[in-house]
Enzyme design. Structure first.
Site, PDB file in Angstrom:
ATOM      1  N   LYS A   1      43.028  29.414  51.229  1.00 22.18           N
ATOM      2  CA  LYS A   1      43.172  30.635  52.035  1.00 22.18           C
ATOM      3  C   LYS A   1      42.505  31.821  51.342  1.00 22.18           C
ATOM      4  CE  LYS A   1      47.149  33.081  51.900  1.00 22.18           C
ATOM      5  NZ  LYS A   1      46.866  34.485  51.567  1.00 22.18           N
ATOM      6  N   ASN A   2      42.770  31.969  50.059  1.00 19.44           N
ATOM      7  CA  ASN A   2      42.281  33.161  49.368  1.00 19.44           C
ATOM      8  C   ASN A   2      40.776  33.126  49.114  1.00 19.44           C
ATOM      9  OD1 ASN A   2      44.841  34.110  49.419  1.00 19.44           O
ATOM     10  ND2 ASN A   2      45.258  33.828  47.231  1.00 19.44           N
TER      11      ASN A   2
ATOM     12  N   CYS B   1      53.771  45.449  51.521  1.00 17.84           N
ATOM     13  CA  CYS B   1      54.063  44.149  52.115  1.00 17.84           C
ATOM     14  C   CYS B   1      55.324  43.613  51.470  1.00 17.84           C
ATOM     15  CB  CYS B   1      52.894  43.194  51.911  1.00 17.84           C
ATOM     16  SG  CYS B   1      52.806  42.596  50.230  1.00 17.84           S
TER      17      CYS B   1
ATOM     18  N   ARG C   1      47.266  41.567  55.776  1.00 14.10           N
ATOM     19  CA  ARG C   1      47.176  42.613  54.760  1.00 14.10           C
ATOM     20  C   ARG C   1      45.823  42.578  54.057  1.00 14.10           C
ATOM     21  NH1 ARG C   1      46.075  43.541  49.398  1.00 14.10           N
ATOM     22  NH2 ARG C   1      46.653  45.699  49.102  1.00 14.10           N
TER      23      ARG C   1
ATOM     24  N   ARG D   1      51.185  47.758  47.902  1.00  9.43           N
ATOM     25  CA  ARG D   1      49.891  47.095  47.663  1.00  9.43           C
ATOM     26  C   ARG D   1      48.801  48.167  47.697  1.00  9.43           C
ATOM     27  NH1 ARG D   1      50.573  41.271  48.573  1.00  9.43           N
ATOM     28  NH2 ARG D   1      48.405  41.053  47.971  1.00  9.43           N
ATOM     29  N   PRO D   2      48.655  48.929  46.602  1.00  8.95           N
ATOM     30  CA  PRO D   2      47.657  49.998  46.606  1.00  8.95           C
ATOM     31  C   PRO D   2      46.231  49.452  46.702  1.00  8.95           C
ATOM     32  CG  PRO D   2      48.588  49.696  44.404  1.00  8.95           C
ATOM     33  CD  PRO D   2      49.342  48.777  45.316  1.00  8.95           C
ATOM     34  N   ILE D   3      45.318  50.279  47.218  1.00  8.07           N
ATOM     35  CA  ILE D   3      43.893  49.884  47.250  1.00  8.07           C
ATOM     36  C   ILE D   3      43.042  50.948  46.542  1.00  8.07           C
ATOM     37  CG2 ILE D   3      44.006  48.395  49.293  1.00  8.07           C
ATOM     38  CD1 ILE D   3      42.813  50.810  50.883  1.00  8.07           C
ATOM     39  N   ASP D   4      43.692  51.689  45.625  1.00  4.25           N
ATOM     40  CA  ASP D   4      42.977  52.765  44.924  1.00  4.25           C
ATOM     41  C   ASP D   4      41.731  52.252  44.188  1.00  4.25           C
ATOM     42  OD1 ASP D   4      45.131  51.488  43.465  1.00  4.25           O
ATOM     43  OD2 ASP D   4      44.633  52.788  41.777  1.00  4.25           O
ATOM     44  N   LEU D   5      41.806  51.051  43.624  1.00  2.44           N
ATOM     45  CA  LEU D   5      40.654  50.537  42.868  1.00  2.44           C
ATOM     46  C   LEU D   5      39.480  50.227  43.805  1.00  2.44           C
ATOM     47  CD1 LEU D   5      42.557  48.113  40.448  1.00  2.44           C
ATOM     48  CD2 LEU D   5      41.806  50.445  39.997  1.00  2.44           C
TER      49      LEU D   5
ATOM     50  N   ASP E   1      51.275  33.329  42.461  1.00  2.00           N
ATOM     51  CA  ASP E   1      51.568  32.627  43.717  1.00  2.00           C
ATOM     52  C   ASP E   1      52.296  31.295  43.492  1.00  2.00           C
ATOM     53  OD1 ASP E   1      50.349  34.691  45.024  1.00  2.00           O
ATOM     54  OD2 ASP E   1      48.521  33.613  45.537  1.00  2.00           O
TER      55      ASP E   1
ATOM     56  N   ARG F   1      51.415  31.246  57.160  1.00  2.00           N
ATOM     57  CA  ARG F   1      50.244  32.008  56.714  1.00  2.00           C
ATOM     58  C   ARG F   1      49.427  31.253  55.658  1.00  2.00           C
ATOM     59  NH1 ARG F   1      51.713  36.518  53.879  1.00  2.00           N
ATOM     60  NH2 ARG F   1      49.500  36.589  53.490  1.00  2.00           N
TER      61      ARG F   1
HETATM   62  C1  UD1 Z   1      45.182  38.285  45.654  1.00  2.00           C
HETATM   63  C2  UD1 Z   1      45.682  37.096  46.430  1.00  2.00           C
HETATM   64  C3  UD1 Z   1      47.181  36.920  46.241  1.00  2.00           C
HETATM   65  C4  UD1 Z   1      47.517  36.858  44.755  1.00  2.00           C
HETATM   66  C5  UD1 Z   1      46.920  38.050  44.014  1.00  2.00           C
HETATM   67  C6  UD1 Z   1      47.100  37.967  42.508  1.00  2.00           C
HETATM   68  C7  UD1 Z   1      44.171  37.061  48.316  1.00  2.00           C
HETATM   69  C8  UD1 Z   1      43.983  37.214  49.788  1.00  2.00           C
HETATM   70  N1  UD1 Z   1      45.392  37.296  47.837  1.00  2.00           N
HETATM   71  O1  UD1 Z   1      45.815  39.433  46.201  1.00  2.00           O
HETATM   72  O2  UD1 Z   1      47.574  35.703  46.874  1.00  2.00           O
HETATM   73  O3  UD1 Z   1      48.936  36.882  44.626  1.00  2.00           O
HETATM   74  O4  UD1 Z   1      45.500  38.127  44.278  1.00  2.00           O
HETATM   75  O5  UD1 Z   1      46.560  36.795  42.009  1.00  2.00           O
HETATM   76  O6  UD1 Z   1      43.260  36.681  47.596  1.00  2.00           O
HETATM   77  N2  UD1 Z   1      46.293  46.788  42.407  1.00  2.00           N
HETATM   78  C9  UD1 Z   1      46.243  48.150  42.272  1.00  2.00           C
HETATM   79  N3  UD1 Z   1      45.233  48.841  42.914  1.00  2.00           N
HETATM   80  C10 UD1 Z   1      44.300  48.206  43.684  1.00  2.00           C
HETATM   81  C11 UD1 Z   1      44.364  46.796  43.814  1.00  2.00           C
HETATM   82  C12 UD1 Z   1      45.371  46.111  43.152  1.00  2.00           C
HETATM   83  O7  UD1 Z   1      47.072  48.759  41.597  1.00  2.00           O
HETATM   84  O8  UD1 Z   1      43.424  48.885  44.236  1.00  2.00           O
HETATM   85  C13 UD1 Z   1      47.368  46.013  41.721  1.00  2.00           C
HETATM   86  C14 UD1 Z   1      48.310  45.328  42.716  1.00  2.00           C
HETATM   87  O9  UD1 Z   1      49.320  46.193  43.176  1.00  2.00           O
HETATM   88  C15 UD1 Z   1      48.855  44.197  41.895  1.00  2.00           C
HETATM   89  C16 UD1 Z   1      47.686  43.842  40.957  1.00  2.00           C
HETATM   90  O10 UD1 Z   1      46.802  44.945  41.013  1.00  2.00           O
HETATM   91  O11 UD1 Z   1      49.941  44.619  41.120  1.00  2.00           O
HETATM   92  C17 UD1 Z   1      46.927  42.597  41.347  1.00  2.00           C
HETATM   93  O12 UD1 Z   1      46.558  42.682  42.705  1.00  2.00           O
HETATM   94  P1  UD1 Z   1      45.232  42.012  43.281  1.00  2.00           P
HETATM   95  O13 UD1 Z   1      44.625  41.139  42.253  1.00  2.00           O
HETATM   96  O14 UD1 Z   1      44.391  43.073  43.888  1.00  2.00           O
HETATM   97  O15 UD1 Z   1      45.831  41.111  44.422  1.00  2.00           O
HETATM   98  P2  UD1 Z   1      45.246  40.887  45.870  1.00  2.00           P
HETATM   99  O16 UD1 Z   1      43.761  40.825  45.828  1.00  2.00           O
HETATM  100  O17 UD1 Z   1      45.885  41.831  46.817  1.00  2.00           O
END
Ligand code: UD1
Length: 414
Positions: free
Chosen positions: A22-23, A116, A92, A121-125, A303, A395
């Protein structure tokens, strides 16, 4: 309301092949948008998030069709740059379309994904990187309006975020110039995305290491790709066999992607043997193991935390779990307690005091992998369990009932 009815205590036997990851497939489908020709993606699991991705592609003006487990996407003439809120909310991880839409169309409009089940689930990065690449972003009322053009940039991630790494790769392929991502995520799914992008003619190197270099702006062409096997589905089935007893072989997955999971299962007493595309496990009465700490790849995957915890709930001894990736990832613990598990949570730490037996109960899945953990526990419990909240489990597992039934489990959907 649909439910799984699981008769516990039946050992699992046999071999099962896992579906595509999936990922991996989600960013790959977003990547199809970057090529103005036909892309053929094999081993594309039939999951709700994949259906939502195909709907997004169609909404953007692409042709997207499924034939069995193959999906064909023709992005020769996308016309839109907005992802509707309803589709954004359905999945998401649809934020993964940001880099590709912006790269291809020069503009992207979408709503922010919000929190979620696992916490914020921030997207600041993701956004900081787009800005570093010259994009301008207006954030208003939960919506994002991003405009280009983008150029190559040096991006240093403070956390090796999987989604941010993928989004930057996708944006960078379309941007003129060289982008270097430092402290990139090293997950196998990132390598799979790189393989696909290279198939399309993109110049991307370094995936699997902490530094990824993209020389962007090349015209891409169509391509064909087979999605890697889902290592988390594989981990779930191995945990299921450890919980229920018996011996199983999980195929279609690279054993190296599972090494931290299989080492925990071996330490717990199981016999594990691996071949290049398969893992065999023979169960034994489980014992507690040294602390399991979730971490970015190649560390123990967050996961797989819940399914492994469910297996170790019935064990001799105690196991400490430390969840380092997400704030709220122990919601399965209360449900496991209904089945007789003895687990104490304090912040990011969960202490599992193994019990000699679990019993069947009525439980509810609260998130995808937490839901899978309930199935793992129910298979090893005495008596019947009823598990609701199946939309979470759907999912990530194309045919959980079919696969487990193939291995002799007593499970049906009602
Ligand atoms: C992906 C996987 C998810 C897995 C996760 C960690 C997909 C669709 N999902 O989620 O199944 O559990 O990797 O292996 O591939 N963070 C920030 N700012 C950002 C982005 C992330 O602070 O802009 C933090 C998140 O809150 C979290 C950490 O970074 O604590 C890791 O998140 P991230 O690796 O981004 O996970 P996803 O890509 O959302």
């Amino acid at each position: 309301m649909s439910a799984y009815i699981v008769g516990g205590g039946r050992p699992l036997e046999g071999s099962v092949e896992v579906h595509g990851a999936k990922n991996s497939v989600l960013p790959i489908l977003a990547a199809c948008l970057l090529a103005p020709e036909e892309c053929v993606v094999h081993s594309c699991p039939d999951l709700s998030d994949v259906t939502a991705s195909l709907d997004i592609l169609r909404h953007l003006g692409c042709r997207a069709e499924r034939q069995g487990d193959t999906v064909v996407v023709d992005a020769s003439g996308p016309t839109g740059c907005d992802v509707p809120d309803a589709l954004m909310r359905e999945m998401r991880s649809s934020v993964i379309f940001l880099g590709a839409v912006l790269g291809r169309m020069g503009e992207a409009k979408l709503c922010t994904p919000g929190g979620c089940e696992l916490g914020p689930r921030p997207i600041d990065l993701h956004l900081a990187a787009i800005r570093a690449m010259g994009g301008s972003i207006e954030e208003r009322g939960g919506g994002l309006h991003c405009t280009g053009p983008l150029h190559g940039a040096d991006v240093v991630l403070s956390i090796p975020s999987v989604g941010a790494t993928e989004n930057i790769m996708l944006a960078a392929v379309a941007a003129k110039g060289t982008t270097t991502i430092t402290n990139a995520a090293r997950e196998p799914e990132i390598v799979d995305l790189q393989t696909f992008l290279r198939q399309l003619g993109a110049d991307v190197r370094g995936a699997g290491s902490s530094v990824i270099v993209v020389r962007g702006g090349k015209r891409l062409h169509g391509g064909e790709h087979r999605v890697m096997g889902d290592r988390i589905v594989a981990a779930t089935y191995l945990a299921a066999a450890a919980s229920a007893g018996g011996q199983v072989e999980v195929t279609g997955v690279d054993y190296r992607h599972l090494s931290t999971v299989t080492s925990v299962l071996s330490e717990a007493g199981c016999v594990v043997k691996s071949g290049p595309d398969r893992v065999y496990l023979r169960s034994a009465p489980l014992r507690g193991v040294r602390p399991v700490r979730t971490a970015p790849y190649p560390g123990f995957p967050t996961d797989a935390q819940a399914p492994l915890m469910a297996a170790l709930a019935k064990s001799g001894g105690c196991t400490v779990f430390v969840e380092n990736m997400f704030e709220s990832r122990y919601r399965h613990v209360d449900e496991l307690a209904r089945m007789g598990a003895d687990i104490h949570v304090e912040g990011r730490v969960a202490v599992v005091y193994g019990v000699p037996a679990l019993h069947g109960a009525q439980v509810q899945a609260t998130d995808l992998r937490g839901g899978a953990a309930l199935v793992v526990a129910a298979l090893g419990a005495e008596g019947e369990s009823r598990i609701t909240g199946l939309h979470h489990i759907d999912r990530g597992y194309q045919d959980l009932v079919g696969d487990l039934t193939l291995m002799g489990a007593d499970i049906r959907r009602e």
